[in-house]
Design an enzyme around this catalytic site. Structure first.
Site, PDB file in Angstrom:
ATOM      1  N   ASP A 104     -28.947   3.372 -19.048  1.00 12.47           N
ATOM      2  CA  ASP A 104     -28.463   3.324 -17.579  1.00 12.47           C
ATOM      3  C   ASP A 104     -29.419   4.059 -16.746  1.00 12.47           C
ATOM      4  O   ASP A 104     -28.860   5.115 -15.746  1.00 12.47           O
ATOM      5  CB  ASP A 104     -27.108   3.703 -17.508  1.00 12.47           C
ATOM      6  CG  ASP A 104     -26.217   3.083 -18.403  1.00 12.47           C
ATOM      7  OD1 ASP A 104     -26.331   1.926 -18.700  1.00 12.47           O
ATOM      8  OD2 ASP A 104     -25.394   3.877 -19.016  1.00 12.47           O
TER       9      ASP A 104
ATOM     10  N   GLU B 144     -21.902  -5.289 -13.133  1.00 16.10           N
ATOM     11  CA  GLU B 144     -21.497  -4.059 -13.102  1.00 16.10           C
ATOM     12  C   GLU B 144     -22.908  -3.097 -12.609  1.00 16.10           C
ATOM     13  O   GLU B 144     -23.827  -3.768 -12.299  1.00 16.10           O
ATOM     14  CB  GLU B 144     -21.279  -3.331 -14.536  1.00 16.10           C
ATOM     15  CG  GLU B 144     -22.362  -4.121 -15.618  1.00 16.10           C
ATOM     16  CD  GLU B 144     -21.914  -3.608 -16.959  1.00 16.10           C
ATOM     17  OE1 GLU B 144     -20.908  -2.822 -17.243  1.00 16.10           O
ATOM     18  OE2 GLU B 144     -22.438  -4.078 -17.875  1.00 16.10           O
TER      19      GLU B 144
END
Length: 532
Positions: A21, A190
């Site tokens: 991420d 997301e």
């Protein structure tokens, strides 16, 4: 990163290990990146680059997870999820979501700190992937976040808030600004990253799942919408599955680049660098090769830099582990002893969970390289109680480790053990874990109380363990390395790649159980790699 044909070209991935991420910013001539650290401590790694290709680890922004009591034991897939890194008003800011606690923030005047203690900006279950925006055009501040269905029952939508400019509180209850359920074919939206560009509010966010999804772009003239959407990066006919969330950055010369991750099983989430441009016709970002990930590309128009990568090797000077190491929970005093020489001296911590490394907070870990490699470390088991043991582990939902153990008769033996994954149906233990480990090979005498331990990690994260227990194993002589047990296929956790680990432990009992000393930790990449 693999060898490139010449020094004008780079090849993906630029970070070939589990830097999950990623988010990236530029401050002056320097680029900075952070990534998820989940339940490991210290958390929020801080990486630095001058060319977007060569990266070094310069520190961490989070020295203990809070609430501290929640992270006194391993919570491998919890903790710090999908941070966003920004620079505003002369300070560095990181926002992240803890899926069980809410949205946190830390900030610092310099990338190396000092960083503030975590501040809870919004409490709640399932609040993940937050990203702030300070709008220089209006002076307003905003925050967008996603949702984890496992905690909230909600997913596939992005919620927006007005935020106080000081970044410590939100000014409204929030509004759904993008509902993925209303977009045909979209699911698991997301990881939003929020920007202002060319009069638009932009959200770059992935959807479709980490292994099979795509990267989307959303734009609106107003922060609260309505937004229009477009797919701007997808796998197409490449071998880059995903490709998943990341961040946009612009160089001083005006080039645009996008860093994102690719899910690679036991190796975790490796980081790719994609060229990016803005389509003069429609005004949308174009990432990679017309929306497909590139395997190699011309380097960014930035000054040439020496080849570099986050550190892996360690001599542990003064008994201190390098910044590449993380504990599996908040550390306690006495786990590692500082001293005047080289070598990591770990206490054999007494624990009722000595049969399951996954339950131990005192495992010192670093990321598993995603390139075939050889890992070696020298170990000495110092005076200790029966049952005291230490070794080198490949740790995931399943694990295997090799090391030394003192038997009931006081003799030291070489042991090699493994434990299967939770999916194998092993009975739960009182600590809620998955069952006892078993021998991967018969114990062998180690009369000198020392050994050289080795793991050869090949394609598919398949691990072959070996050892040398000769009296001179610490300086490379002795019997020579001998293979041990069957090949072990490393496994990830749910969101985290497999880890390399050093551990020292002992069963419950009274008194000090002794120590173990690790020296000369080395990782040698097997594939020949040219300078980047």
């Amino acid at each position: 990163m693999s060898a490139a044909p010449d020094d004008s070209v780079y090849r993906n991935p630029v970070l070939d290990a589990d830097w999950s991420d990623p988010d990236v910013i530029r401050v002056g001539d320097d680029f900075y990146l952070t990534a998820s650290s989940f339940g490991r401590v210290p958390g929020l790694p801080l990486l630095h680059s001058r060319d977007l290709v060569n990266w070094t680890l310069v520190g961490h922004a989070l020295h203990r997870l809070e609430p501290e009591g929640e992270f006194a034991v391993p919570r491998h897939d919890c903790g710090v999820w999908a941070p966003s890194l920004r620079h505003h008003d002369g300070r560095f800011w990181i926002f992240w979501g803890d899926p069980d606690q809410g949205i946190f923030q830390v900030n610092a005047p310099e990338i190396r700190g000092p960083w503030t203690r975590p501040h809870l900006v919004k409490a709640g279950k399932g609040l993940i992937d937050p990203c702030p925006l300070w709008d220089d055009e209006t002076g307003e501040a905003y925050l967008v976040h996603a949702w984890a269905r496992s905690r909230s029952g909600v997913k596939n939508r992005l919620t927006g808030h007005r935020m106080h400019p000081h970044g410590t509180e939100l000014l409204d209850e929030g509004k759904v600004i993008v509902d993925g359920d209303r977009i045909p074919g979209w699911f698991t939206l997301e990881g939003p990253k929020l920007y202002r560009h060319d009069g638009w509010f932009w959200i770059l966010a992935p959807a479709g799942g980490v292994e099979t999804g795509w990267q989307g772009a959303f734009r609106s003239r107003s922060f609260f919408g309505p937004y229009e959407e477009k797919v701007v990066l997808e796998q197409k006919d490449t071998d880059v599955n995903g490709p998943h969330q990341g961040g946009w950055v612009r160089t001083p010369s005006g080039e645009d680049w996008f860093l994102h991750f690719q899910q690679r099983g036991a190796y975790g989430r490796v980081v790719h660098l994609q060229p990016m441009r803005w389509d003069g016709g429609g005004g949308w970002p174009v990432i990679g090769d017309h929306g497909a990930p590139v395997a190699e590309h011309r380097r960014p128009d930035l000054p040439a830099q020496p080849s570099a990568a986050p550190a892996t090797d360690d001599d542990f000077p003064g008994g201190r582990p390098g910044r590449q190491w993380q504990w599996t929970a908040n550390p306690r005093d006495g786990w590692a002893t500082h001293h005047s020489a080289d070598g990591l001296r770990l206490t054999c911590v007494r624990t009722p969970d000595a049969h399951d490394l996954r339950a131990l907070p005192n495992v010192l870990t670093q990321r598993l390289p995603a390139t075939p490699c050889t890992v070696e470390v020298d170990l000495r088991l110092d005076d200790g109680e029966p049952g005291a043991r230490a070794g080198l582990a490949v740790l995931g939902d399943a694990y295997s480790w090799i090391g030394l153990e003192r038997g009931p008769d006081g003799a030291v033996r070489l042991v090699h053990r493994f434990a299967e994954t939770a999916a194998m149906g092993a009975p739960a233990t009182p600590s809620g874990q998955w069952g006892r480990e078993r021998d991967a090979a018969p114990p062998r005498p180690a009369p000198g109380g020392r050994a050289r331990l080795r793991v050869d990690i090949g394609a598919g994260a398949r691990c072959r363990f070996s050892y040398d227990t000769g009296d001179d194993a610490g300086d490379g002589a002795g019997e020579g390395l001998r293979p041990s047990g069957q090949v072990f296929a490393a496994t990830p956790w749910r969101w985290v790649g497999a880890l390399l680990g050093l551990v020292a432990l002992a069963p419950t009992g009274q008194g000090h159980a002794g120590t173990a000393t690790f020296t000369q930790f080395r990782i040698r990449i097997q594939e020949k790699r040219a300078d980047r």
